[in-house]
Write a protein that holds these residues in place. Sequence first.
Motif, PDB file in Angstrom:
ATOM      1  N   PRO A  26       0.814  -1.231   0.000  1.00 47.26           N
ATOM      2  CA  PRO A  26       0.000   0.000   0.000  1.00 47.26           C
ATOM      3  C   PRO A  26       0.844   1.277   0.000  1.00 47.26           C
ATOM      4  N   LEU A  27       1.887   1.323   0.838  1.00 44.36           N
ATOM      5  CA  LEU A  27       2.701   2.541   0.914  1.00 44.36           C
ATOM      6  C   LEU A  27       3.476   2.783  -0.380  1.00 44.36           C
ATOM      7  N   SER A  28       3.994   1.709  -0.981  1.00 41.18           N
ATOM      8  CA  SER A  28       4.727   1.864  -2.241  1.00 41.18           C
ATOM      9  C   SER A  28       3.821   2.387  -3.339  1.00 41.18           C
ATOM     10  N   TYR A  29       2.601   1.867  -3.376  1.00 47.21           N
ATOM     11  CA  TYR A  29       1.659   2.302  -4.406  1.00 47.21           C
ATOM     12  C   TYR A  29       1.199   3.744  -4.159  1.00 47.21           C
ATOM     13  N   VAL A  30       0.861   4.036  -2.916  1.00 48.80           N
ATOM     14  CA  VAL A  30       0.349   5.373  -2.590  1.00 48.80           C
ATOM     15  C   VAL A  30       1.395   6.448  -2.874  1.00 48.80           C
ATOM     16  N   PHE A  31       2.627   6.241  -2.390  1.00 52.96           N
ATOM     17  CA  PHE A  31       3.659   7.258  -2.588  1.00 52.96           C
ATOM     18  C   PHE A  31       4.244   7.231  -3.991  1.00 52.96           C
ATOM     19  N   GLY A  32       3.969   6.166  -4.738  1.00 51.21           N
ATOM     20  CA  GLY A  32       4.483   6.085  -6.088  1.00 51.21           C
ATOM     21  C   GLY A  32       3.506   6.536  -7.150  1.00 51.21           C
TER      22      GLY A  32
END
Length: 478
Positions: free
Chosen positions: A407-413
């Motif tokens: 989730p964090l990789s997708y959100v910040f990416g």
Amino acid sequence: MASEKIQKMRDQILNGPIEKTLLVLAGPLIVNNLVQVVYNITDTFWLGKLGREALSAPGTVWPIIGTLMALGMGFATAGFAFVGQYIGAEKYEKANRSAGALYSLMLLFSTATAVISLAVLPYALHFMKVTPNVYPYAKAYAQVVFAGVPLSFAFMAFSALMRASGDTKTPVKISMLTVGMNIVLDPIFIFFLGLGVEGAAIATLLSNGVGAIIGARILTSGKASLHLTRETLKPDFEFYSRIFHVGLPSAVGQSANSFGFVVLTRVIYGYGDVVYAAYTITTRLVNFITSIARGVSMAMGTMIAQNVGAENYDRAKKIAERAMVINFLIASSAIIIVGLFRVPIFRVFLDDPAVIAQSEYVLKYFLISVPFFNGIFVVVTRTFSSAGHTKKSMILSMLRLWGLRIPLSYVFGYVPAIMLSLTVLGHEVSIRIPLAELFGMSSKGVFFGMGMSNFLAALVAFLWFMRGSWMKRIIEEK
């Protein structure tokens, strides 16, 4: 006698100096890890001569391989815990019976795994959004490796059983032989025979086959600490059920973890194969330097299993805590070294300015979190699994990957920003929080999310470890 060998090592694990015993057990494992990573780097070096696409192929398909092999690894973890705790409790006959049941189960399970792997391969590659340039290389490599899954499972079971008994040297000797074979065979199959990426996979398959055969011979010879016979290798459905009960959470957790990397690969490939090539090379370099930390964790697992089996819970806790400190320091040193020599090292593998530029982002936003992952998270999850509390390690692994990293990789990416509406003193206030925009809508955000997941997961793992709920053995009391 085999039991005398086990007894001698058991006494040192239960009563000897913690640091010295860790070093005795970890030494061969560290050598093994270094040798394995040398092979991976050699593999990367030769494939890099074929281009960026060929270099990315093994790294692309390993999450798929790992997803299916993780099921076997989960059951191997359960078998390791049972055998180690039986030895700690001085129940050597049950340790041998457990070892035989685990080995036969792994052989049966691996055959089904190989068939499933080949069937799902095309769908998995498409799901991962592997670029058209990399796809044919990844598919060719995976098809050969999947055919050798039973050989990999057999050696996996052998290594786990030897470690549970306190014998960390024998698997390392065999690994050094097979890795040496692989290093020699790689350029022959890749270039001399002109097989390219497929040649690298064939070299791996042949080397794994040699290791599996030697391991089976040692276990059945009666010369090792554990002895497998026709009687112990017979299907034992009662023990199978116990392995499934303890091993299923670990198997599910590791499979979900590996499949998570399939999804993560899809996220990274969203920014192209240049980004993925940089990610592949950088992580392999760090693996080389942190091999010492991983060896310490594996040695710690043997000590945890036997001390929990002997109900020496305070000693088990001290062992884990000291392993955390050692691994954190080692991993921190690794990141400093990679940071200082990143550019010249990268040029050895792939002199591609675009890939080298991307490696800076991998280091800055992701790799700085590795000491928390290796030093705390890995030690805690191995402590839980070695004690037989596989549900705890499963929850932690799934939290890190599915609850945090993806989730964090997708959100910040990929998510530019989010809007929040708040009521303050009767007035509605809108707040815009930039996410991926902070990183220019680039791969930086993906790597930042990956780094944050390691920091947060390590914190949760440490707090759970300190509660002490893992300090209870799983073997029967009678």
